[in-house]
Design a protein around this motif. Structure first.
Motif, short mmCIF file in Angstrom:
data_model
loop_
_atom_site.label_atom_id
_atom_site.label_comp_id
_atom_site.label_asym_id
_atom_site.label_seq_id
_atom_site.Cartn_x
_atom_site.Cartn_y
_atom_site.Cartn_z
N THR A 1 0.84 -1.19 0.00
CA THR A 1 0.00 0.00 0.00
C THR A 1 0.88 1.25 0.00
N PRO A 2 0.58 2.23 -0.91
CA PRO A 2 1.42 3.41 -0.93
C PRO A 2 1.39 4.15 0.41
N PHE A 3 2.53 4.66 0.80
CA PHE A 3 2.73 5.43 2.02
C PHE A 3 2.61 4.60 3.29
N PHE A 4 2.47 3.25 3.15
CA PHE A 4 2.50 2.41 4.34
C PHE A 4 3.95 2.06 4.62
N THR A 5 4.41 2.28 5.87
CA THR A 5 5.77 1.93 6.20
C THR A 5 5.86 1.39 7.62
N THR A 6 6.78 0.44 7.81
CA THR A 6 7.01 -0.09 9.15
C THR A 6 8.24 0.58 9.75
N LYS A 7 8.88 1.44 8.94
CA LYS A 7 10.09 2.09 9.42
C LYS A 7 9.74 3.32 10.26
N ASN A 8 10.73 3.83 10.99
CA ASN A 8 10.50 5.01 11.81
C ASN A 8 10.24 6.23 10.95
N GLN A 9 9.55 7.18 11.55
CA GLN A 9 9.29 8.46 10.90
C GLN A 9 10.58 9.00 10.29
N GLY A 10 10.53 9.33 9.02
CA GLY A 10 11.70 9.92 8.40
C GLY A 10 12.65 8.92 7.77
N GLU A 11 12.46 7.64 8.06
CA GLU A 11 13.39 6.65 7.51
C GLU A 11 12.86 5.98 6.25
N GLY A 12 11.54 5.94 6.12
CA GLY A 12 10.98 5.32 4.92
C GLY A 12 9.84 6.16 4.39
N GLY B 1 7.47 4.75 2.50
CA GLY B 1 6.31 3.89 2.30
C GLY B 1 5.98 3.72 0.83
N LEU B 2 6.98 4.01 -0.03
CA LEU B 2 6.70 3.89 -1.46
C LEU B 2 7.54 2.80 -2.14
N GLY B 3 8.59 2.35 -1.46
CA GLY B 3 9.51 1.40 -2.08
C GLY B 3 8.83 0.16 -2.62
N LEU B 4 8.10 -0.54 -1.75
CA LEU B 4 7.46 -1.78 -2.19
C LEU B 4 6.31 -1.50 -3.14
N HIS B 5 5.62 -0.38 -2.92
CA HIS B 5 4.52 -0.03 -3.81
C HIS B 5 5.04 0.17 -5.23
N VAL B 6 6.10 0.95 -5.35
CA VAL B 6 6.68 1.23 -6.67
C VAL B 6 7.22 -0.07 -7.28
N THR B 7 7.90 -0.89 -6.46
CA THR B 7 8.43 -2.16 -6.94
C THR B 7 7.30 -3.02 -7.50
N HIS B 8 6.19 -3.05 -6.74
CA HIS B 8 5.04 -3.84 -7.18
C HIS B 8 4.50 -3.31 -8.52
N GLN B 9 4.39 -1.98 -8.64
CA GLN B 9 3.92 -1.37 -9.88
C GLN B 9 4.82 -1.75 -11.06
N LEU B 10 6.13 -1.66 -10.82
CA LEU B 10 7.08 -1.91 -11.92
C LEU B 10 7.07 -3.38 -12.34
N VAL B 11 7.02 -4.27 -11.35
CA VAL B 11 7.07 -5.70 -11.67
C VAL B 11 5.77 -6.12 -12.36
#
Lengths: 138, 389
Positions: free
Chosen positions: B330-341, B343-353
């Motif tokens: 899900t876009p902007f969903f992150t398990t990382k601390n505020q400022g570290e992620g 929340g787009l990495g996996l979303h974008v990866t999913h889109q590209l793949v």
């Protein structure tokens, strides 16, 4: 050393002007690429920093226009786009380097400006020497 | 298997129809009057088909059909009748009857009609699903266009914020010694405070701007113009490139590549996309193992059925939190601390793949850590040396 900056965003012009003036350069700015060509005709700037995409004229077109006025001009482009194909087009048309916006390593940018300045000086010297040979020959 | 309701005032007819339908495992509910059926309709999930007798007391078959058309226009109704009255038939057709069965009902005829309806319903469902999928894809494309437009609009002001911070920083460093020399005793305390705060303020604004840059870069990937993106890319080159780019971040982590798919060169995604996917996955893996005593990431390359390449990024880190398992893409969903992620990495990866016709899956490893797997369709094999061309 005169530098011309072209970008349709006034705040970017002001910001880059501050950086370059602090380094001791004389800076002219314009948000309008057509005006940039006119300024070039009056001033024969040897160094131009230009945005890659502006209303009315693209970076590549501006590059060609400027080089037709002054073939020795050194142009550094800055781009807000992550797409590299525009950048490649500009480099292929004779731009000396590129930076993406925001410029995160301002020191590197100023270093490139500095090196470009030295190159411009060498080229200018070469021209002067060339002219003096011509004079001597005639 | 279909859910079928039958209504007839004659118990024997009801029983006959029920037995024929149950023979094919359909679920049957019987009604001896139309009124009971109408009452049931308002309470329960709709049946797939209603079989109704034509001649019944109180509400007859045609009246029932008219009533159903009003409230449930999609519900198929078949008329079961011994009448060959043309006028009644025309009336029923005008009311949108699905079919007719002549009494006494022949089993084959009944079952064939039910089968035909089953096929039609399946088809209708598929069309509806396809439509839904298209609408969804359009919505996503719309969001993508909006996102990249926004990204560009935000990037310009962010550029001069960032550039102005740098100049402010320089001016401050130049002016500070002059201030210190000229300060009298009364202003020394204030100057000490300002000297402490100003660099932190500048850092704060610079960090904010850098975070905006990170988000803008992730968003603009959505609709990068595809001009220089050829349809296939060398995934091994992309893996090395991603490792080079992440060199600092990977630092002390033991990264190994296990290549079990020799011969495969290109997959159906452009190299710049492959690189982006691998950077995202490797960067996540590096974050996940950052607290592990012996941080390790294994990149395993496998051939899947000879048609796809599987690239598994296996880490021995913290694993994926159970609660987050469903939301990672899900876009902007992150398990990382505020400022570290972002929340787009996996979303974008999913889109590209997905764009490349592949898939992105992930699981927690039984021995700890997680595995993220890309499956990408193979675009090209390299002819093996020595084999006939």
């Amino acid at each position: 050393m005169n530098i011309l900056i072209v970008d349709d965003e006034e705040e970017i012009l002001k910001m880059l002007k501050r950086h370059l003036e602090l380094e001791g350069y004389d800076v002219s700015t314009t948000p309008d690429p057509f005006e940039a060509v006119e300024l070039m005709k009056e001033n024969l700037f040897n160094m131009v920093v230009s945005d890659i995409r502006m209303p009315g004229m693209s970076g590549v077109e501006l590059l060609r226009e400027l080089r037709s006025v002054n073939p020795l001009v050194n142009i550094i482009i800055i781009t807000g786009y992550s797409n590299m194909s525009y950048v490649v087009d500009c480099l292929a048309s004779g731009a000396v380097d590129y930076f993406t916006k925001p410029i995160r390593d301002m020191d590197l940018f100023l270093q490139v400006i500095g090196e470009t300045q030295k190159r411009v000086e060498r080229w200018t010297n070469a021209m002067e020497i060339g002219k003096s040979y011509e004079k001597a020959a005639s | 298997m279909m859910k079928i309701w039958i209504v007839d005032d004659d118990q024997a007819s009801l029983a006959a129809l029920r037995m024929m339908l149950q023979h094919e495992d359909h679920t049957v509910q019987e009604f001896s009057a139309a009124k009971a059926l109408l009452e049931q309709l308002s309470r329960e999930e709709l049946p797939d088909l209603i079989l109704t007798d034509l001649f019944m007391p109180v509400i007859d078959g045609l009246e029932l059909l008219a009533e159903l058309r009003q409230n449930f226009p999609e519900l198929p109704v078949t008329m079961v009748t011994s009448s060959r009255d043309l006028q009644l038939t025309v009336k029923a057709i005008n009311l949108g009857v699905y079919g007719f069965l002549l009494k006494p009902v022949v089993m084959e005829e009944l079952l064939m009609m039910v089968q035909r309806l089953e096929r039609e319903l399946g088809l209708r469902r598929r069309v509806a699903e396809e439509q839904e999928r298209l609408v969804h894809a359009q919505r996503l494309a719309g969001i993508g266009t909006l996102a990249s437009g926004m990204a560009h609009e935000i990037n310009n002001p962010n550029s001069f914020i960032r550039g102005n911070i740098d100049i402010m920083d320089k001016l401050w460093k130049r002016i500070l010694p002059i201030l210190e020399n000229g300060a009298d005793a009364a202003s020394r305390d204030l100057l000490r405070f300002v000297k402490e705060e100003v660099p932190q303020i500048l850092d704060g604004v610079r960090n904010g701007s850098d975070r905006i840059t990170q988000i803008v870069n992730s968003l603009s990937l959505y609709t990068r113009e595809t001009r220089d993106l050829s349809g296939k890319g060398d995934f091994r080159a992309a893996i090395s490139q991603a490792q080079v780019i992440l060199n600092n971040k990977l630092g002390v982590i033991a990264v190994s590549v296990v290549d079990e798919a020799p011969g495969v060169v290109n997959v159906t995604a452009p190299e710049i996309h492959l690189e982006q996917m691998l950077i995202n996955l490797l960067s996540n893996a590096a974050d996940a193992v950052s607290q592990s005593p012996r941080p390790r990431i294994t990149i395993r390359i496998q051939s899947i059925n000879g048609s796809c390449v599987g690239i598994d990024i296996i880490d021995n880190g913290t694993g994926i939190d159970e609660a987050a398992l469903g939301s990672l893409k899900t876009p902007f969903f992150t398990t990382k601390n505020q400022g570290e992620g972002t929340g787009l990495g996996l979303h974008v990866t999913h889109q590209l793949v997905t764009r490349a016709g592949g898939t992105l899956t992930y699981v927690n490893n039984p021995q700890g850590g997680a595995t993220f797997s890309l499956a990408l369709p193979i675009a090209q094999y390299e002819p093996r040396q020595g084999s006939a061309a």
